[in-house]
Design a protein around this motif. Structure first.
Motif, mmCIF file in Angstrom:
data_model
loop_
_atom_site.group_PDB
_atom_site.id
_atom_site.type_symbol
_atom_site.label_atom_id
_atom_site.label_comp_id
_atom_site.label_asym_id
_atom_site.label_seq_id
_atom_site.Cartn_x
_atom_site.Cartn_y
_atom_site.Cartn_z
ATOM 1 N N TRP A 108 -1.870 56.272 80.604
ATOM 2 C CA TRP A 108 -0.672 56.801 81.031
ATOM 3 C C TRP A 108 -0.065 55.750 82.310
ATOM 4 O O TRP A 108 -0.917 55.431 83.123
ATOM 5 N N LYS A 109 0.972 55.323 81.992
ATOM 6 C CA LYS A 109 1.476 54.368 83.121
ATOM 7 C C LYS A 109 2.800 55.077 83.551
ATOM 8 O O LYS A 109 3.890 55.277 82.969
ATOM 9 N N ASP A 110 2.986 54.979 85.150
ATOM 10 C CA ASP A 110 3.869 55.498 85.858
ATOM 11 C C ASP A 110 4.712 56.703 85.420
ATOM 12 O O ASP A 110 5.936 56.903 85.092
ATOM 13 N N LEU A 111 3.924 57.793 85.104
ATOM 14 C CA LEU A 111 4.371 59.108 84.484
ATOM 15 C C LEU A 111 4.691 60.014 85.810
ATOM 16 O O LEU A 111 4.193 60.187 86.790
ATOM 17 N N THR A 112 6.162 60.374 85.536
ATOM 18 C CA THR A 112 6.927 61.119 86.570
ATOM 19 C C THR A 112 7.399 62.094 85.678
ATOM 20 O O THR A 112 8.116 61.983 84.561
ATOM 21 N N ILE A 113 6.997 63.768 86.255
ATOM 22 C CA ILE A 113 7.620 64.711 85.711
ATOM 23 C C ILE A 113 8.223 65.563 86.460
ATOM 24 O O ILE A 113 8.030 65.742 87.620
ATOM 25 N N THR A 114 9.333 65.899 86.041
ATOM 26 C CA THR A 114 10.517 66.788 86.680
ATOM 27 C C THR A 114 10.361 68.333 86.346
ATOM 28 O O THR A 114 10.645 68.232 84.781
ATOM 29 N N ILE A 115 10.339 69.333 86.929
ATOM 30 C CA ILE A 115 10.578 70.507 86.650
ATOM 31 C C ILE A 115 11.648 71.350 87.565
ATOM 32 O O ILE A 115 11.231 71.243 88.754
ATOM 33 N N LYS A 116 12.749 71.585 87.140
ATOM 34 C CA LYS A 116 13.675 72.211 88.177
ATOM 35 C C LYS A 116 13.249 73.468 88.789
ATOM 36 O O LYS A 116 12.809 74.428 88.047
ATOM 37 N N GLY A 117 13.394 73.371 89.979
ATOM 38 C CA GLY A 117 12.886 74.802 90.663
ATOM 39 C C GLY A 117 11.551 74.813 91.053
ATOM 40 O O GLY A 117 10.857 75.913 91.476
ATOM 41 N N LYS A 118 10.476 73.731 90.556
ATOM 42 C CA LYS A 118 8.965 74.228 90.652
ATOM 43 C C LYS A 118 8.666 73.867 91.949
ATOM 44 O O LYS A 118 7.624 74.419 92.456
ATOM 45 N N PRO A 144 -5.951 70.168 94.886
ATOM 46 C CA PRO A 144 -5.981 71.334 95.300
ATOM 47 C C PRO A 144 -5.028 72.169 94.393
ATOM 48 O O PRO A 144 -4.483 71.676 93.357
ATOM 49 N N ALA A 145 -4.948 73.308 94.676
ATOM 50 C CA ALA A 145 -3.938 74.178 93.790
ATOM 51 C C ALA A 145 -2.584 73.651 94.054
ATOM 52 O O ALA A 145 -2.042 73.182 95.054
ATOM 53 N N LYS A 146 -1.920 73.872 92.814
ATOM 54 C CA LYS A 146 -0.386 73.435 92.659
ATOM 55 C C LYS A 146 -0.231 71.937 92.934
ATOM 56 O O LYS A 146 0.622 71.526 93.674
ATOM 57 N N SER A 147 -1.239 71.037 92.563
ATOM 58 C CA SER A 147 -1.214 69.670 92.809
ATOM 59 C C SER A 147 -0.524 68.884 91.614
ATOM 60 O O SER A 147 -0.174 67.703 91.886
ATOM 61 N N GLY A 148 -0.579 69.405 90.505
ATOM 62 C CA GLY A 148 0.165 69.011 89.227
ATOM 63 C C GLY A 148 -1.035 68.651 88.332
ATOM 64 O O GLY A 148 -0.671 67.781 87.280
ATOM 65 N N LYS A 149 -2.287 69.211 88.519
ATOM 66 C CA LYS A 149 -3.292 68.768 87.569
ATOM 67 C C LYS A 149 -3.051 69.214 86.085
ATOM 68 O O LYS A 149 -2.964 68.209 85.313
ATOM 69 N N SER A 150 -2.772 70.461 85.980
ATOM 70 C CA SER A 150 -2.500 70.867 84.577
ATOM 71 C C SER A 150 -1.173 70.381 83.947
ATOM 72 O O SER A 150 -1.034 70.043 82.919
ATOM 73 N N THR A 151 -0.081 69.998 84.913
ATOM 74 C CA THR A 151 1.180 69.551 84.042
ATOM 75 C C THR A 151 0.817 67.861 83.929
ATOM 76 O O THR A 151 1.259 67.489 82.838
ATOM 77 N N LEU A 152 -0.005 67.425 84.574
ATOM 78 C CA LEU A 152 -0.510 65.976 84.117
ATOM 79 C C LEU A 152 -1.282 66.092 83.031
ATOM 80 O O LEU A 152 -0.918 65.089 81.783
ATOM 81 N N LEU A 153 -2.148 67.037 83.011
ATOM 82 C CA LEU A 153 -2.772 67.098 81.330
ATOM 83 C C LEU A 153 -1.983 67.258 80.569
ATOM 84 O O LEU A 153 -2.165 66.806 79.167
ATOM 85 N N ARG A 154 -1.301 68.440 80.536
ATOM 86 C CA ARG A 154 -0.153 68.655 79.320
ATOM 87 C C ARG A 154 0.833 67.263 79.082
ATOM 88 O O ARG A 154 1.113 67.237 77.922
ATOM 89 N N ALA A 155 1.233 66.704 80.110
ATOM 90 C CA ALA A 155 2.005 65.568 79.788
ATOM 91 C C ALA A 155 1.280 64.413 79.081
ATOM 92 O O ALA A 155 1.982 63.900 77.942
ATOM 93 N N LEU A 160 4.226 69.325 77.383
ATOM 94 C CA LEU A 160 4.707 69.784 78.142
ATOM 95 C C LEU A 160 5.751 70.880 77.683
ATOM 96 O O LEU A 160 6.255 70.862 76.504
ATOM 97 N N HIS A 161 6.066 71.614 78.612
ATOM 98 C CA HIS A 161 7.209 72.813 78.290
ATOM 99 C C HIS A 161 8.513 71.936 78.058
ATOM 100 O O HIS A 161 8.641 71.277 78.687
ATOM 101 N N PRO A 162 9.386 72.542 77.323
ATOM 102 C CA PRO A 162 10.508 71.836 76.850
ATOM 103 C C PRO A 162 11.514 71.600 78.076
ATOM 104 O O PRO A 162 12.513 70.946 78.159
ATOM 105 N N SER A 163 11.479 72.559 79.159
ATOM 106 C CA SER A 163 12.316 72.547 80.415
ATOM 107 C C SER A 163 11.757 71.134 81.260
ATOM 108 O O SER A 163 12.607 70.750 82.200
ATOM 109 N N ALA A 164 10.749 70.707 80.874
ATOM 110 C CA ALA A 164 10.216 69.656 81.778
ATOM 111 C C ALA A 164 10.793 68.297 81.348
ATOM 112 O O ALA A 164 10.919 68.109 79.881
ATOM 113 N N ARG A 165 11.129 67.447 82.088
ATOM 114 C CA ARG A 165 11.468 66.161 81.782
ATOM 115 C C ARG A 165 10.277 65.183 82.276
ATOM 116 O O ARG A 165 9.844 65.145 83.329
#
Length: 723
Positions: A108-118, A144-155, A160-165
């Motif tokens: 994965w290269k230069d992955l940036t994930i945005t979730i509104k209000g997260k 640590p907690a809420k560092s984005g581990k699960s989000t990166l794994l899902r990406a 990823l959830h459809p609301s994520a870009r």
């Protein structure tokens, strides 16, 4: 930069006091970490050795897809498990050595994930993350907690959830394409297992749901998965246990959830928090098992919050995150050297993961504020005097300018400069097979879940026995009509109300469906058809047993055809009621909320059923229209009363008789037509099917629609990359 330098010097001075030559412990107490490709050497965490970077030779063996764990040396030493240069053990005669898995490289290269209000200050959950995972290795995403581990794994997995870009690129074997069905497995942090099945039964049904082909091949796949996850001793044990035996420990349950994904023989396996809620022994067993699985050629990418020293030594590569920022990616020992170069060396006798999280977890700032003026017997709290915000900025800046980051970029260029073999989608079991498997599995669960089903049947029998004895001995005179109507109303209403006790069982079925549907093991229509087919025998058993008790205690009309209609009517009533329960359970996804909602629904339907006040006398708005037409109690009670009284007559004096319809005119509204009871039965059948269609739409909107949006998002991303 001056602030960063002062903080780094301050922390370096506090750490060096613990790791100075005068205070060092003997070498026998040093921690053990491996140099890739060689036997581990005793080293200090502070003085991490440096070695030359070596290019990884990727070999993908076509045709091999067995998932048996590779044979490991008999010694229990963890260093031998990790060693790549130990001689192969002697294989006994007659033992078949399984073929290894043909893994796949992921980059994965230069992955940036945005979730509104997260995030509180930014919508960016992941910021320009870059890394890779190779076949036969275990790559760990730590933070640590809420560092984005699960989000990166899902990406990376394309889930990823459809609301994520998502911005950036993900490569599989050098090609920008999503992973097809069967080529990868994904294990959620919390999965739902069926406690009334044994491990082997659970995996067998999972294989039947996922794989096409003959049964004997699926049995071999199940045995491979059991061996790979070291579940041989637990294969015939119930996952949840029963009243006289405990179920599997949390560690073995986690292994079962991973084994469920292994029956597809995936080339890439994603695991979210495999050590979630595990103690140190179970965590070590888990990671050793996963290490053995990786040694067969499978590509493993996992997320971990924290680990012990022994577990840390099993990692091949580590991706360190904090607030979405990548602070390091590379070999585990190189991470220790990176912290040392940034001015935060790991003190002797401290776990590396503890040290990493201490340095990058902003929650420690609150501890610093609490302990700022405290002193212990040895003086100040010198181990918690580092500003984590400064440490994060220092580590991030050091990594971006380091040789480790350049080596990652070089490796990704090598992995993406030429496309390798594309991952192919594996065949699925057809829907007819899945319906049959789910139906049979549910029937087996019903036969074993005494708490949800057999106890429920006993309660029905006790309730109908109470109602029957209260209304027994009524006779068949005209004066008994009103009391008999009350008996039928109480029977239908109270038994329907008792059925909401099945909500926990239905909620569990929905959770299992959600877990299986997310991994494409099932579908909404398959689940609903199987649930309907499996519930029919149990509901019919309740209907016939309860009806017989009530029918003969109250002494209704002594005709077999009338008794059969009574049973069929009550069975349809239970079927309609279960449809309502499925709708409420799918909406609430909570047992307490579902129970309270169903209780209110039943009370309102009982009020509008026409017993407390005649149906034609109900207020027009709300109660007459639409409540009296929505309440299934109305059609059930009408049908039962028409079944009992339309062909009956009562003597008034010695010469005059009145029909049953005339006898009920002032008690309950029924139709004088002979076939009206069958019309009411048809209405109940239509309501039962209609409510399940509503459940189908709800589950589609809540689950399947998300998958459709996700696929559409992937197509849009691929189109954007092409253009």
């Amino acid at each position: 930069m001056e602030e960063i330098q002062s903080q780094s010097d301050n922390y370096r001075s506090s750490s060096s006091s613990a790791s100075s030559p005068a205070s060092r412990v003997p070498s026998s107490n040093f921690f053990y970490l491996r140099k890739p490709g060689s036997i581990r050497q005793p080293i200090s965490f502070e003085d991490s050795p440096e070695w030359e970077d070596t290019d990884t030779d990727l070999r993908i063996e076509e045709g091999g897809d067995s998932i048996n764990a590779a044979t490991t040396p008999a010694s229990p030493s963890l260093s031998k498990i990790n060693s790549g240069s130990l001689p192969s053990p002697r294989v006994p005669e007659g033992v078949v050595i399984p073929r290894k898995i043909a893994g796949a490289s992921v980059a994965w290269k230069d992955l940036t994930i945005t979730i509104k209000g997260k995030r509180k200050y930014s919508d960016k959950v992941i910021k320009s993350s870059t890394g890779y995972a190779l076949p036969g290795t275990m790559t760990v995403i730590m933070g640590p907690a809420k560092s984005g581990k699960s989000t990166l794994l899902r990406a990376i997995a394309g889930r990823l959830h459809p609301s994520a870009r998502m911005y950036g690129e993900v490569f599989v074997n050098g090609a920008k394409s999503h992973m097809p069905y069967g080529s990868y497995g994904y294990v959620e942090r919390e999965t739902t297992l069926i406690g009334s099945l044994t491990v082997r039964e659970f995996l067998s049904y999972s294989a039947l749901l996922q794989l096409p082909g003959v049964l004997c091949q699926k049995k071999s796949v199940v045995e491979d998965a059991i061996h790979a996850m070291s579940l041989d001793d637990h294969a015939n044990k119930l996952i949840g246990g029963h009243c006289y035996m405990k179920g599997l420990p949390s560690g073995e349950r986690r292994l079962v959830s991973i084994a469920r994904e292994l029956v597809m023989r995936p080339r890439i396996l994603f695991i979210d928090e495999p050590l979630y809620h595990l103690d140190c022994v179970a965590a070590l067993l888990m990671m050793v098992t996963l290490k053995r699985l990786a040694s067969t050629g499978c590509t493993l990418i996992v997320t971990i919050y924290q680990s012990s020293t022994e577990v840390f030594g099993l990692f091949d590569r580590i991706c360190l995150l904090s607030n979405g920022n990548t602070l390091f990616f590379g070999e585990t020992l190189a991470c220790l050297q990176h912290f040392s170069n940034a001015g935060f060396p790991c003190p002797i006798m401290q776990s590396p993961s503890d040290h990493f999280l201490r340095a990058i977890n902003t929650d420690f700032d609150r501890i610093i504020a609490m302990c700022k003026n405290w002193q212990d017997d040895n003086g100040d709290f010198s181990s918690v005097n580092m500003d984590t915000a400064v440490a994060i900025r220092t580590l991030e800046a050091t990594y971006k300018s380091s040789a480790d980051a350049a080596a990652v970029e070089t490796m990704i260029l090598k992995l993406t400069e030429k496309e390798g073999p594309a991952l192919k989608s594996k065949g699925k079991a057809n829907n007819a097979t899945r319906i049959a498997v789910l139906t049979w599995r549910s029937l087996l669960v019903v036969s074993r879940e005494w708490k949800y089903y057999w106890l429920h049947l006993i309660l029905y029998m006790l309730l109908t026995l109470c109602i029957g004895t209260v209304f027994s001995g009524l006779g068949h005179s005209l004066s008994s009509v009103a009391t008999r109507v009350a008996a039928i109303f109480v029977f239908v209403s109270f038994c329907s109300l008792l059925s909401i006790a099945r909500v926990p069982a239905l909620m569990k079925e929905i959770k299992i469906y959600t877990c299986e549907e997310s991994n494409e093991h099932s579908s909404t229509i398959v689940f609903l058809l199987a649930q309907l087919l499996s519930s029919i025998p149990f509901l019919f058993l309740i209907a016939i047993s309860s009806s017989l008790v009530f029918y003969f205690l109250v002494r209704l009309q002594d005709q077999f055809s009338l008794l059969m209609y009574f049973v069929l009517n009550f069975f349809m009533t239970l079927l309609v009621n279960e449809g309502i329960m499925l709708i409420v359970a799918a909406l609430w996804q909570d047992v307490l909320g579902s129970l309270l909602t169903l209780l209110c629904i039943h009370v309102v339907m009982m009020l509008s059923a026409g017993y407390f006040r005649m149906r034609n006398a109900l207020p027009g708005p709300v109660w007459m229209y639409p409540m009296s037409y929505i309440a299934f109690h109305t059609y059930s009670i009408q049908g039962l009363l028409e079944n009992e009284y339309l062909e009956n007559s009562f003597a008034v004096g010695q010469v005059r008789t009145i029909s049953g319809f005339q006898a009920l005119q002032n008690v309950y509204n029924i139709s004088p037509e002979y076939n009206s009871k069958w019309k009411n039965l048809l209405v109940l059948f239509v309501m039962a099917m209609g409510y399940r269609i509503i459940v189908l739409v709800l589950l589609f909107l809540l689950g399947s629609r998300k998958m459709w949006l996700l696929k559409r998002f992937k197509c849009n991303r691929d189109t954007t990359d092409t253009s």
